[in-house]
Motif scaffolding. Structure first.
Motif, PDB file in Angstrom:
ATOM      1  N   ALA A   9     -18.949  -6.768 -82.493  1.00 58.26           N
ATOM      2  CA  ALA A   9     -19.093  -6.566 -81.723  1.00 58.26           C
ATOM      3  C   ALA A   9     -18.802  -5.124 -80.622  1.00 58.26           C
ATOM      4  O   ALA A   9     -19.295  -5.363 -79.495  1.00 58.26           O
ATOM      5  CB  ALA A   9     -17.974  -7.948 -81.300  1.00 58.26           C
ATOM      6  N   SER A  11     -21.042  -2.640 -81.674  1.00 60.81           N
ATOM      7  CA  SER A  11     -21.217  -1.433 -81.063  1.00 60.81           C
ATOM      8  C   SER A  11     -22.922  -1.661 -81.392  1.00 60.81           C
ATOM      9  O   SER A  11     -23.219  -3.135 -81.920  1.00 60.81           O
ATOM     10  CB  SER A  11     -21.144   0.156 -82.419  1.00 60.81           C
ATOM     11  N   ALA A  15     -23.051  -5.236 -80.337  1.00 63.04           N
ATOM     12  CA  ALA A  15     -22.278  -5.488 -79.191  1.00 63.04           C
ATOM     13  C   ALA A  15     -23.563  -6.079 -77.853  1.00 63.04           C
ATOM     14  O   ALA A  15     -23.278  -6.550 -76.921  1.00 63.04           O
ATOM     15  CB  ALA A  15     -22.153  -3.710 -77.922  1.00 63.04           C
ATOM     16  N   ALA A  16     -24.724  -5.937 -77.764  1.00 65.68           N
ATOM     17  CA  ALA A  16     -25.687  -6.259 -76.752  1.00 65.68           C
ATOM     18  C   ALA A  16     -25.352  -7.918 -76.995  1.00 65.68           C
ATOM     19  O   ALA A  16     -25.779  -8.886 -76.321  1.00 65.68           O
ATOM     20  CB  ALA A  16     -26.488  -6.005 -77.414  1.00 65.68           C
ATOM     21  N   CYS A  18     -22.652 -10.011 -78.030  1.00 73.50           N
ATOM     22  CA  CYS A  18     -21.966 -10.246 -76.757  1.00 73.50           C
ATOM     23  C   CYS A  18     -22.466  -9.559 -75.057  1.00 73.50           C
ATOM     24  O   CYS A  18     -21.932 -11.222 -74.386  1.00 73.50           O
ATOM     25  CB  CYS A  18     -20.548  -9.221 -77.193  1.00 73.50           C
ATOM     26  N   GLU A  19     -22.692  -8.941 -74.537  1.00 70.74           N
ATOM     27  CA  GLU A  19     -23.311  -9.194 -73.252  1.00 70.74           C
ATOM     28  C   GLU A  19     -24.131 -10.569 -72.909  1.00 70.74           C
ATOM     29  O   GLU A  19     -23.548 -10.856 -72.277  1.00 70.74           O
ATOM     30  CB  GLU A  19     -23.714  -7.384 -72.898  1.00 70.74           C
ATOM     31  N   GLN A  20     -25.085 -10.423 -74.008  1.00 73.36           N
ATOM     32  CA  GLN A  20     -25.679 -11.415 -73.527  1.00 73.36           C
ATOM     33  C   GLN A  20     -25.730 -12.910 -73.577  1.00 73.36           C
ATOM     34  O   GLN A  20     -24.888 -14.063 -72.774  1.00 73.36           O
ATOM     35  CB  GLN A  20     -27.421 -11.824 -74.703  1.00 73.36           C
ATOM     36  N   ARG A  22     -22.010 -13.948 -73.056  1.00 75.93           N
ATOM     37  CA  ARG A  22     -20.960 -13.986 -71.522  1.00 75.93           C
ATOM     38  C   ARG A  22     -22.153 -14.283 -70.572  1.00 75.93           C
ATOM     39  O   ARG A  22     -21.922 -15.171 -69.516  1.00 75.93           O
ATOM     40  CB  ARG A  22     -20.845 -12.615 -71.912  1.00 75.93           C
ATOM     41  N   HIS A  23     -23.522 -13.569 -70.511  1.00 75.79           N
ATOM     42  CA  HIS A  23     -24.456 -13.409 -69.273  1.00 75.79           C
ATOM     43  C   HIS A  23     -24.376 -15.228 -69.704  1.00 75.79           C
ATOM     44  O   HIS A  23     -24.665 -15.838 -68.458  1.00 75.79           O
ATOM     45  CB  HIS A  23     -25.306 -12.744 -69.701  1.00 75.79           C
ATOM     46  N   SER A  36     -12.074  -4.573 -80.696  1.00 73.12           N
ATOM     47  CA  SER A  36     -12.583  -5.655 -80.440  1.00 73.12           C
ATOM     48  C   SER A  36     -11.633  -6.604 -80.468  1.00 73.12           C
ATOM     49  O   SER A  36     -10.304  -6.620 -80.741  1.00 73.12           O
ATOM     50  CB  SER A  36     -13.005  -5.697 -82.295  1.00 73.12           C
ATOM     51  N   ALA A 226     -31.581  -5.141 -76.362  1.00 75.37           N
ATOM     52  CA  ALA A 226     -30.784  -6.071 -76.190  1.00 75.37           C
ATOM     53  C   ALA A 226     -32.662  -6.705 -76.460  1.00 75.37           C
ATOM     54  O   ALA A 226     -32.352  -8.627 -75.813  1.00 75.37           O
ATOM     55  CB  ALA A 226     -31.078  -5.724 -74.598  1.00 75.37           C
ATOM     56  N   ALA A 229     -31.115  -8.735 -78.563  1.00 76.18           N
ATOM     57  CA  ALA A 229     -29.792  -9.802 -78.461  1.00 76.18           C
ATOM     58  C   ALA A 229     -30.775 -11.433 -77.810  1.00 76.18           C
ATOM     59  O   ALA A 229     -30.172 -12.432 -78.240  1.00 76.18           O
ATOM     60  CB  ALA A 229     -28.688  -9.082 -77.641  1.00 76.18           C
TER      61      ALA A 229
END
Ligand code: NAI
Length: 263
Positions: A9, A11, A15-16, A18-20, A22-23, A36, A226, A229
């Motif tokens: 998560a 890098s 990481a992308a 996780c962002e996706q 969460r969004h 983490s 991204a 992701a």
């Protein structure tokens, strides 16, 4: 709120992801070596056991989405670590969290393989039986004792064979996971602009090969984290209810160019 567990998560693609997620409104619990929610070393049996235990605890044994991104590139040393993280670190999470996924809501898991998985096909994978048996010591012994002509490529063999084996691990679990109502898929990216790729490009042994691993797609030589992701998010989501046991390539056409008669 749905709960997701994401390894790797801290890098790149993880990481992308996780962002996706969460969004998309999910609560995300990350696993990585550092920086983490759960700091654990997936290269070791004790680190994997800790990661599973912590994930079960933080999720209260109900997981809706699992994404296994943590991985090492072919340049990583020692070579044994590559198989340890890329294969055994993944199967430990899949099997250790399966029950919690069954308690989830239309749960699914996605494993990050690689388009290089096809360079070391299962039939010709010398490590195949050892992977299949879950025999980590045998995998490590075979990697340490490669014939002299293959030894200089040990990192690449460890990488491609682990990515092939982990895609097969998904296929092998598809029947039983399907019956349990939990979807499981692999995503196989080509070159993605991340620190892992940069480290590979900077490596004297593998840099040139990676530079020559060029997608035929003229508009995009490499993916951004991204891009991958977005695919992982879709495959993991309720929008993909019938995608199960698949290895989905996102490689700009590399696999098709190399193997036009296979899919
Ligand atoms: P990255 O290096 O940016 O991220 C990988 C993450 O995994 C890092 O945060 C790292 O700390 C973590 N990790 C490594 N060893 C670990 C361990 N022992 N325990 C816990 N966490 C550990 O790399 P990237 O590119 O985002 O890679 C993600 C996945 O995508 C990997 O499985 C990689 O093999 C795969 N992949 C990457 C491609 C690329 O071109 N970047 C192409 C195809 C697949």
């Amino acid at each position: 709120k749905k709960t997701a567990i994401v390894s790797g998560a801290a890098s790149g693609i993880g990481a992308a992801v996780c962002e996706q997620l969460r969004h998309a409104g999910l609560r995300v619990i990350g696993i990585d070596l550092r920086n983490s929610d759960i700091c654990a070393d997936l290269a070791t049996a004790s680190g994997r056991a800790y990661a599973v235990e912590a994930a079960l605890c933080l999720s209260e044994k109900r997981i809706d989405t699992l994404v296994c991104c943590a991985g090492l590139g072919p340049q990583a040393e020692p070579v044994a670590q590559i198989a340890a993280v890329n294969y055994f670190g993944v199967t430990a999470l899949l099997d250790g969290l399966f029950e919690a996924l069954q308690a989830g809501c239309r749960a699914s898991a996605v494993v990050v393989s690689s388009s290089s998985a096809t360079l070391q096909a299962w039939e010709g994978n010398p490590l195949r039986q050892a992977y299949l048996d879950g025999d980590e010591a045998a995998v490590q012994a075979m990697l340490a004792n490669l014939p002299p002509d293959l030894a200089p490529q040990a990192g690449f063999i460890a990488y491609a064979s682990s990515k092939n084996a982990v895609a097969c691990a998904v296929r092998q679990r598809a029947a039983s996971w399907g019956r349990a109502g939990v979807r499981l898929n692999a995503v196989a990216p080509g070159a993605v602009q991340t620190p892992l790729l940069e480290a590979g490009l900077a490596d004297a042994r593998y840099g040139e090969g990676i530079r020559n691993f060029i997608a035929p797609l003229s508009t995009r030589a490499r993916a951004e984290p991204a891009d991958i992701a977005a695919l992982i998010g879709f495959v993991a989501s309720d929008s993909a209810p019938f995608i199960h046991g698949s290895v989905v390539f996102a490689d700009g056409g590399i696999d098709a160019a190399m193997r036009p008669h296979h899919f």
